[in-house]
Design an enzyme around this catalytic site. Structure first.
Site, PDB file in Angstrom:
ATOM      1  N   SER A   1      13.575 -29.618  45.948  1.00 22.33           N
ATOM      2  CA  SER A   1      14.997 -29.866  45.691  1.00 22.33           C
ATOM      3  C   SER A   1      15.299 -29.525  44.233  1.00 22.33           C
ATOM      4  CB  SER A   1      15.332 -31.333  45.956  1.00 22.33           C
ATOM      5  OG  SER A   1      16.584 -31.619  45.377  1.00 22.33           O
TER       6      SER A   1
ATOM      7  N   HIS B   1      15.613 -25.845  48.182  1.00 23.31           N
ATOM      8  CA  HIS B   1      16.598 -26.794  48.714  1.00 23.31           C
ATOM      9  C   HIS B   1      17.691 -27.023  47.667  1.00 23.31           C
ATOM     10  CE1 HIS B   1      17.933 -30.052  51.378  1.00 23.31           C
ATOM     11  NE2 HIS B   1      18.143 -30.769  50.282  1.00 23.31           N
TER      12      HIS B   1
ATOM     13  N   ASP C   1      21.167 -28.939  46.752  1.00 22.62           N
ATOM     14  CA  ASP C   1      22.001 -30.092  47.099  1.00 22.62           C
ATOM     15  C   ASP C   1      23.396 -29.955  46.517  1.00 22.62           C
ATOM     16  OD1 ASP C   1      20.248 -31.931  48.576  1.00 22.62           O
ATOM     17  OD2 ASP C   1      19.016 -31.800  46.771  1.00 22.62           O
TER      18      ASP C   1
ATOM     19  N   MET D   1      27.036 -31.559  46.176  1.00 21.90           N
ATOM     20  CA  MET D   1      27.735 -32.855  46.283  1.00 21.90           C
ATOM     21  C   MET D   1      29.119 -32.751  45.661  1.00 21.90           C
ATOM     22  SD  MET D   1      24.652 -35.270  44.949  1.00 21.90           S
ATOM     23  CE  MET D   1      22.978 -35.091  45.571  1.00 21.90           C
TER      24      MET D   1
ATOM     25  N   HIS E   1      22.207 -27.874  51.386  1.00 24.27           N
ATOM     26  CA  HIS E   1      22.525 -29.140  52.050  1.00 24.27           C
ATOM     27  C   HIS E   1      23.877 -29.599  51.522  1.00 24.27           C
ATOM     28  CE1 HIS E   1      21.256 -33.708  52.134  1.00 24.27           C
ATOM     29  NE2 HIS E   1      22.222 -33.443  53.000  1.00 24.27           N
TER      30      HIS E   1
ATOM     31  N   MET F   1      26.668 -31.997  51.024  1.00 21.58           N
ATOM     32  CA  MET F   1      27.103 -33.398  51.073  1.00 21.58           C
ATOM     33  C   MET F   1      28.540 -33.417  50.594  1.00 21.58           C
ATOM     34  SD  MET F   1      23.574 -34.909  49.589  1.00 21.58           S
ATOM     35  CE  MET F   1      23.110 -33.278  49.024  1.00 21.58           C
TER      36      MET F   1
ATOM     37  N   MET G   1      18.112 -37.749  56.594  1.00 17.92           N
ATOM     38  CA  MET G   1      18.145 -38.314  55.240  1.00 17.92           C
ATOM     39  C   MET G   1      17.314 -39.586  55.252  1.00 17.92           C
ATOM     40  SD  MET G   1      19.907 -36.543  53.009  1.00 17.92           S
ATOM     41  CE  MET G   1      19.385 -37.722  51.780  1.00 17.92           C
TER      42      MET G   1
ATOM     43  N   GLY H   1      23.031 -38.642  47.648  1.00 16.09           N
ATOM     44  CA  GLY H   1      23.802 -38.733  46.403  1.00 16.09           C
ATOM     45  C   GLY H   1      22.945 -38.583  45.159  1.00 16.09           C
ATOM     46  N   PHE H   2      21.685 -38.987  45.245  1.00 14.76           N
ATOM     47  CA  PHE H   2      20.853 -38.974  44.045  1.00 14.76           C
ATOM     48  C   PHE H   2      19.404 -38.635  44.390  1.00 14.76           C
ATOM     49  CE2 PHE H   2      24.316 -41.970  43.697  1.00 14.76           C
ATOM     50  CZ  PHE H   2      24.932 -41.579  42.512  1.00 14.76           C
ATOM     51  N   GLY H   3      18.741 -37.981  43.456  1.00 16.58           N
ATOM     52  CA  GLY H   3      17.307 -37.763  43.584  1.00 16.58           C
ATOM     53  C   GLY H   3      16.589 -39.026  43.119  1.00 16.58           C
ATOM     54  N   GLY H   4      15.295 -39.090  43.373  1.00 19.14           N
ATOM     55  CA  GLY H   4      14.464 -40.162  42.820  1.00 19.14           C
ATOM     56  C   GLY H   4      14.637 -41.530  43.442  1.00 19.14           C
TER      57      GLY H   4
ATOM     58  N   ASP I   1      14.442 -35.517  54.075  1.00 19.75           N
ATOM     59  CA  ASP I   1      14.962 -35.379  52.714  1.00 19.75           C
ATOM     60  C   ASP I   1      15.214 -36.745  52.083  1.00 19.75           C
ATOM     61  OD1 ASP I   1      16.216 -34.503  50.429  1.00 19.75           O
ATOM     62  OD2 ASP I   1      18.000 -33.724  51.431  1.00 19.75           O
ATOM     63  N   GLY I   2      14.469 -37.021  50.997  1.00 17.10           N
ATOM     64  CA  GLY I   2      14.711 -38.238  50.229  1.00 17.10           C
ATOM     65  C   GLY I   2      13.474 -39.110  50.123  1.00 17.10           C
ATOM     66  N   GLY I   3      12.994 -39.278  48.903  1.00 14.94           N
ATOM     67  CA  GLY I   3      11.874 -40.187  48.675  1.00 14.94           C
ATOM     68  C   GLY I   3      10.546 -39.707  49.237  1.00 14.94           C
TER      69      GLY I   3
ATOM     70  N   GLY J   1      12.053 -33.666  45.520  1.00 11.81           N
ATOM     71  CA  GLY J   1      12.599 -33.403  44.195  1.00 11.81           C
ATOM     72  C   GLY J   1      11.740 -34.056  43.130  1.00 11.81           C
TER      73      GLY J   1
HETATM   74  C1  DX5 Z   1      19.729 -36.599  47.886  1.00  7.71           C
HETATM   75  C2  DX5 Z   1      19.378 -35.158  48.116  1.00  7.71           C
HETATM   76  C3  DX5 Z   1      17.920 -34.883  48.091  1.00  7.71           C
HETATM   77  C4  DX5 Z   1      17.250 -35.279  46.806  1.00  7.71           C
HETATM   78  C5  DX5 Z   1      15.781 -35.376  47.033  1.00  7.71           C
HETATM   79  O1  DX5 Z   1      21.056 -36.827  48.137  1.00  7.71           O
HETATM   80  O2  DX5 Z   1      19.862 -34.725  49.370  1.00  7.71           O
HETATM   81  O3  DX5 Z   1      17.644 -33.540  48.420  1.00  7.71           O
HETATM   82  O4  DX5 Z   1      17.535 -34.417  45.757  1.00  7.71           O
HETATM   83  O5  DX5 Z   1      15.182 -35.848  45.872  1.00  7.71           O
HETATM   84  P1  DX5 Z   1      13.946 -36.849  45.888  1.00  7.71           P
HETATM   85  O6  DX5 Z   1      12.827 -36.122  46.528  1.00  7.71           O
HETATM   86  O7  DX5 Z   1      13.724 -37.120  44.431  1.00  7.71           O
HETATM   87  O8  DX5 Z   1      14.363 -38.079  46.665  1.00  7.71           O
HETATM   88 ZN    ZN Z   2      19.150 -32.658  50.109  1.00 14.98          ZN
END
Ligand code: DX5
Ligand code: ZN
Length: 218
Positions: A8, A33, A35, A37, A66, A68, A137, A142-145, A175-177, A197
């Site tokens: 990501s 990937h 993102d 938003m 992706h 959003m 998801m 909305g956010f990475g990490g 996708d996510g975590g 990510g």
């Molecule tokens: C969150 C995004 C993800 C995110 C993944 O809304 O869709 O793609 O960037 O990041 P990590 O792997 O850090 O959760």
């Molecule tokens: Zn994503």
């Protein structure tokens, strides 16, 4: 086929975007990937076409965007023109999802359906044959990490079971975590593509992290 890894780019260092893209090009990653938003569908704004085009210019692997965003139909053709190959829209953001997937396909891209953590997979029953992939998801978008939501594993298993009956071509993206601990469990549950990510970009060697994720998904 082993598992596909999609870094990501939201977690990349935008101050050195060209070298981050080159790192992914030279790594064992499979897709980029991206993102997108809009600050409405999710409580954050990421980046838009100038950045997508900058990545597309030097990327030598498929682009997986992706969306959003609310009312994604408005931008489908522009993503195709920007060089995107796989385009996912949120089930929660589309009133006429069948038409949207058709639009994505006629624009020359592979359509995907993204599902928020609270949306059950059984609502996909009638639309699944139209999708090339489903993006589960495993955090609230909305956010990475963020921290992986454990119940996502059950959703993946259930989706795998449904897909094997009515849409065996359909790939499952998570996708996510995603991290080194849950990657093998996700692969075993039926994931085909892992987005990551923070796990890739926060450590000293993103290329090594990609290699490790890829081997954990075997
Ligand atoms: C969150 C995004 C993800 C995110 C993944 O809304 O869709 O793609 O960037 O990041 P990590 O792997 O850090 O959760
Ligand atoms: Zn994503």
């Amino acid at each position: 086929m082993g598992i596909l890894i999609a870094p990501s780019m939201l977690s990349a260092d935008f101050g050195k975007l060209a070298s981050e893209v080159e790192m992914v090009n030279n790594s064992e990653a499979d897709w980029f990937h991206l993102d997108i938003m809009d600050g409405l569908f999710v409580p954050n704004i990421s980046y838009g076409f100038p950045v997508v085009k900058a990545i597309a210019k030097s990327a030598r692997k498929p682009l997986d965007a992706h969306l959003m965003i609310q009312d994604p139909d408005r931008y489908i053709d522009e993503f195709a023109k920007a060089g995107v190959n796989y385009l996912s829209v949120h089930w929660e953001a589309c009133t006429h999802l069948h038409r949207t997937l058709e639009h994505i396909r006629s624009a020359g891209m592979k359509p995907g359906i993204a599902l928020n953590p609270h949306t059950p997979v059984n609502i996909l029953y009638d639309i699944l044959p139209e999708a090339h992939f489903v993006l589960i998801m495993s955090v609230n978008p909305g956010f990475g990490g963020q921290k992986f939501i454990e119940s996502s594993l059950g959703k993946i298993r259930k989706l795998k079971e449904i897909a094997s009956k009515i849409a065996p071509h359909c790939l499952i993206e998570v996708d996510g975590g995603v991290n080194m601990q849950n990657a093998p469990l996700l692969a075993e549950a039926g994931a085909d593509i892992l987005v990551a990510g923070n796990t890739i970009f926060s450590g000293p060697s993103p290329a090594d992290a990609i290699r490790e994720l890829k081997s954990l998904g075997k």
